[in-house]
Design a protein around this motif. Structure first.
Motif, PDB file in Angstrom:
ATOM      1  N   ASP A 119       0.742  -1.225  -0.130  1.00  0.00           N
ATOM      2  CA  ASP A 119       0.107  -0.104  -0.006  1.00  0.00           C
ATOM      3  C   ASP A 119       0.693   1.219   0.045  1.00  0.00           C
ATOM      4  O   ASP A 119       0.345   2.323   0.012  1.00  0.00           O
ATOM      5  CB  ASP A 119      -0.790   0.189   1.123  1.00  0.00           C
ATOM      6  CG  ASP A 119      -2.094  -0.949   1.206  1.00  0.00           C
ATOM      7  OD1 ASP A 119      -2.144  -1.893   0.267  1.00  0.00           O
ATOM      8  OD2 ASP A 119      -2.681  -1.245   2.270  1.00  0.00           O
ATOM      9  N   ALA A 120       2.041   1.089   0.024  1.00  0.00           N
ATOM     10  CA  ALA A 120       3.059   2.184   0.280  1.00  0.00           C
ATOM     11  C   ALA A 120       3.419   2.993  -1.054  1.00  0.00           C
ATOM     12  O   ALA A 120       3.661   2.280  -1.877  1.00  0.00           O
ATOM     13  CB  ALA A 120       4.168   1.863   1.247  1.00  0.00           C
ATOM     14  N   ASP A 121       3.525   4.375  -1.041  1.00  0.00           N
ATOM     15  CA  ASP A 121       3.952   4.955  -2.146  1.00  0.00           C
ATOM     16  C   ASP A 121       5.643   5.173  -2.101  1.00  0.00           C
ATOM     17  O   ASP A 121       6.234   5.254  -3.127  1.00  0.00           O
ATOM     18  CB  ASP A 121       3.502   6.462  -2.300  1.00  0.00           C
ATOM     19  CG  ASP A 121       1.935   6.257  -2.917  1.00  0.00           C
ATOM     20  OD1 ASP A 121       1.694   5.421  -3.663  1.00  0.00           O
ATOM     21  OD2 ASP A 121       1.215   7.069  -2.683  1.00  0.00           O
ATOM     22  N   ILE A 122       5.931   5.206  -0.834  1.00  0.00           N
ATOM     23  CA  ILE A 122       7.443   5.438  -0.499  1.00  0.00           C
ATOM     24  C   ILE A 122       7.822   4.187   0.455  1.00  0.00           C
ATOM     25  O   ILE A 122       7.196   4.115   1.459  1.00  0.00           O
ATOM     26  CB  ILE A 122       7.778   6.602  -0.017  1.00  0.00           C
ATOM     27  CG1 ILE A 122       7.218   7.625  -0.936  1.00  0.00           C
ATOM     28  CG2 ILE A 122       9.180   6.511   0.454  1.00  0.00           C
ATOM     29  CD1 ILE A 122       7.493   9.206  -0.452  1.00  0.00           C
ATOM     30  N   ILE A 123       8.958   3.319   0.075  1.00  0.00           N
ATOM     31  CA  ILE A 123       9.549   2.449   1.024  1.00  0.00           C
ATOM     32  C   ILE A 123      10.915   2.518   0.975  1.00  0.00           C
ATOM     33  O   ILE A 123      11.855   2.804   0.311  1.00  0.00           O
ATOM     34  CB  ILE A 123       9.263   1.207   0.190  1.00  0.00           C
ATOM     35  CG1 ILE A 123       7.863   0.716   0.090  1.00  0.00           C
ATOM     36  CG2 ILE A 123      10.145  -0.131   1.010  1.00  0.00           C
ATOM     37  CD1 ILE A 123       7.757  -0.885  -0.570  1.00  0.00           C
ATOM     38  N   VAL A 124      11.352   2.730   2.509  1.00  0.00           N
ATOM     39  CA  VAL A 124      12.807   2.763   2.889  1.00  0.00           C
ATOM     40  C   VAL A 124      13.085   1.269   3.340  1.00  0.00           C
ATOM     41  O   VAL A 124      12.666   0.878   4.083  1.00  0.00           O
ATOM     42  CB  VAL A 124      12.834   3.879   4.153  1.00  0.00           C
ATOM     43  CG1 VAL A 124      14.486   3.965   4.582  1.00  0.00           C
ATOM     44  CG2 VAL A 124      12.315   5.200   3.628  1.00  0.00           C
ATOM     45  N   SER A 125      14.087   0.769   2.511  1.00  0.00           N
ATOM     46  CA  SER A 125      14.374  -0.575   2.776  1.00  0.00           C
ATOM     47  C   SER A 125      15.786  -0.692   3.341  1.00  0.00           C
ATOM     48  O   SER A 125      16.750  -0.073   2.766  1.00  0.00           O
ATOM     49  CB  SER A 125      13.961  -1.308   1.361  1.00  0.00           C
ATOM     50  OG  SER A 125      13.560  -2.621   1.583  1.00  0.00           O
ATOM     51  N   GLY A 126      15.773  -1.721   4.270  1.00  0.00           N
ATOM     52  CA  GLY A 126      17.171  -1.989   4.751  1.00  0.00           C
ATOM     53  C   GLY A 126      17.738  -3.088   4.510  1.00  0.00           C
ATOM     54  O   GLY A 126      17.110  -4.545   4.314  1.00  0.00           O
ATOM     55  N   GLY A 127      19.092  -3.257   4.332  1.00  0.00           N
ATOM     56  CA  GLY A 127      19.972  -4.571   4.103  1.00  0.00           C
ATOM     57  C   GLY A 127      20.769  -4.779   5.167  1.00  0.00           C
ATOM     58  O   GLY A 127      20.734  -3.817   6.306  1.00  0.00           O
ATOM     59  N   MET A 128      21.700  -5.600   5.170  1.00  0.00           N
ATOM     60  CA  MET A 128      22.855  -6.082   5.929  1.00  0.00           C
ATOM     61  C   MET A 128      23.657  -4.817   6.431  1.00  0.00           C
ATOM     62  O   MET A 128      24.439  -4.700   7.461  1.00  0.00           O
ATOM     63  CB  MET A 128      23.597  -7.338   5.555  1.00  0.00           C
ATOM     64  CG  MET A 128      22.902  -8.366   5.606  1.00  0.00           C
ATOM     65  SD  MET A 128      21.814  -8.886   7.208  1.00  0.00           S
ATOM     66  CE  MET A 128      23.165  -9.560   8.220  1.00  0.00           C
ATOM     67  N   GLY A 129      23.709  -3.888   5.556  1.00  0.00           N
ATOM     68  CA  GLY A 129      24.650  -2.731   5.853  1.00  0.00           C
ATOM     69  C   GLY A 129      24.344  -1.876   6.808  1.00  0.00           C
ATOM     70  O   GLY A 129      24.742  -0.867   7.293  1.00  0.00           O
ATOM     71  N   ILE A 130      22.927  -1.934   7.278  1.00  0.00           N
ATOM     72  CA  ILE A 130      22.600  -1.568   8.513  1.00  0.00           C
ATOM     73  C   ILE A 130      23.091  -1.793   9.958  1.00  0.00           C
ATOM     74  O   ILE A 130      22.907  -1.313  10.828  1.00  0.00           O
ATOM     75  CB  ILE A 130      20.964  -1.294   8.738  1.00  0.00           C
ATOM     76  CG1 ILE A 130      20.257  -2.785   8.917  1.00  0.00           C
ATOM     77  CG2 ILE A 130      20.503  -0.662   7.604  1.00  0.00           C
ATOM     78  CD1 ILE A 130      18.817  -2.701   9.351  1.00  0.00           C
TER      79      ILE A 130
END
Ligand code: FAD
Length: 337
Positions: free
Chosen positions: A216-227
């Motif tokens: 449902d989101a227009d904007i996704i902030v996605s995290g990977g192992m780099g966090i």
């Protein structure tokens, strides 16, 4: 029913999955895709709706493109049960013989579709991401990722009908609503009794969600192992909240137990097409790209300038997310002041 008498099967059906009287979003996507397929073969697009007094949904299905709605109304269909829904769909297929059935690859769809295929002794392609009609013989070409996403396999069901597939939510374009459209309603009578249903739904407990669902989101902030650790998602959530977006994740972070599986983007997670996808510390493995590469604008933040995520990114920032993301947050806060 002779499922090898191919010519006796006609029409494209969409399983109109509903929960508590609300259509699941994938149904509108399936109607959009179903319309294209039906026009190519020159047949009707139909919806199959089952439930307990969900008549209100019929006009919606028609306005989104269904020429006919096959409707089974029964109080035993109030909640989804495998036995109840499998029986009514199987009986309806035997009576009305559709040549194609499209089902959303939701939890319900993934439960229902294989049972129907097995009862009808026909094929099923799970988790399709592309559907086409063979120009020569009108067969359904069902494409899905295979071998860990390294190749796309196109699967056909040449000898039996119906041709059945489940389709990933979020992949197909939504049908456009036409409020002037009319269609027919077929009241399907199926003899369903309590004895047919081996399970009883005692209660439905909804998990409290403090984040917008991925699809449902227009904007996704996605995290990977780099966090680096689970706390990194708190920083990303701060950015997502300012942007009015939600959080996504790579599978590696889900496997590490840093975030819930419902947030996973990719081949074995959710396919998303937001307006903006911000990949933070995600390398861009093919299985991740499979779930997000059709996003409107892709922004990648990664310390490694050669990370494959930059190949699909519209904007790339080579840098440490713990330096870049706080600056972005400050800039956005300043902009809002
Ligand atoms: P990594 O590959 O470890 O990448 C971490 C990245 O972070 C690196 O590029 C690194 O340069 C960068 N980085 C490090 N520190 C920082 C920092 N401080 N700031 C910024 N960047 C930094 N994966 C999915 O995501 N979704 C799926 O659905 C999925 N399905 C799969 C299905 C199968 C059958 C298989 C075999 C694999 C699947 N995978 C899936 C896993 C996939 O192959 C990758 O292993 C996974 O996507 C890697 O996750 P990642 O990018 O977070 O981690």
């Amino acid at each position: 029913m002779d499922n090898r008498d191919i010519k006796s099967f006609k029409g494209v059906w969409v399983f109109a999955e509903q929960r508590q009287g609300v259509l699941t979003p994938v149904v509108i996507e399936l109607l959009g895709e179903g319309k294209k397929l039906a026009s190519k073969i020159g047949v009707e697009l139909c919806a199959f709706l089952a439930g307990d007094n969900v008549d209100d949904l019929i006009p919606e299905l028609i306005q989104y493109g269904a020429d006919k709605v096959y409707y089974v109304n029964n109080k035993l269909l109030h909640n989804y049960t495998t036995d109840g829904y499998a029986k009514v769909l199987e009986k309806a297929v035997e009576e009305y013989k559709p040549e194609i059935i499209l089902i959303g690859a939701t939890h319900i769809g993934r439960d229902l579709a294989p049972r129907i295929a097995s009862k009808l002794n026909t094929g099923l392609t799970a988790d399709c991401t592309k559907l086409e009609i063979d120009e020569e013989d009108g067969k359904l070409l069902q494409t899905r990722p295979a071998f860990g996403g390294n190749l796309m396999a196109t699967i056909i069901c040449p000898e039996t009908r119906p041709q059945m597939c489940t389709v990933r939510p979020g992949v197909m374009d939504k049908a456009i609503k036409d409020t002037s459209k009319t269609g027919d309603i077929i009241d399907v009578k199926v003899d369903l009794s309590e004895d047919d249903i081996r399970t009883e739904v005692l209660d439905i407990i909804k998990i409290k969600k403090d984040m917008i669902p991925l699809t449902d989101a227009d904007i996704i902030v996605s995290g990977g192992m780099g966090i680096k650790n689970a706390d990194g998602f708190k920083l990303l959530k701060e950015l997502a909240d300012i942007l009015g977006g939600t959080i996504g994740a790579s599978r590696a972070t889900v496997d590490a137990g840093w975030i819930d599986r419902s947030r996973q983007v990719g081949q074995t997670g959710t396919t998303v097409r937001p307006k903006v996808y911000i990949a933070c510390g995600i390398s861009g493995a093919i299985q991740h790209l499979a779930g997000m590469q059709d996003s409107g604008i892709i922004v990648a933040i990664n310390t490694n300038p050669n990370a494959p995520i930059f190949d699909v990114a519209d904007y790339g920032i080579v840098g440490d997310i713990y330096e870049v993301v706080p600056q972005l947050i400050e800039l956005l806060k300043d902009g809002a002041r």
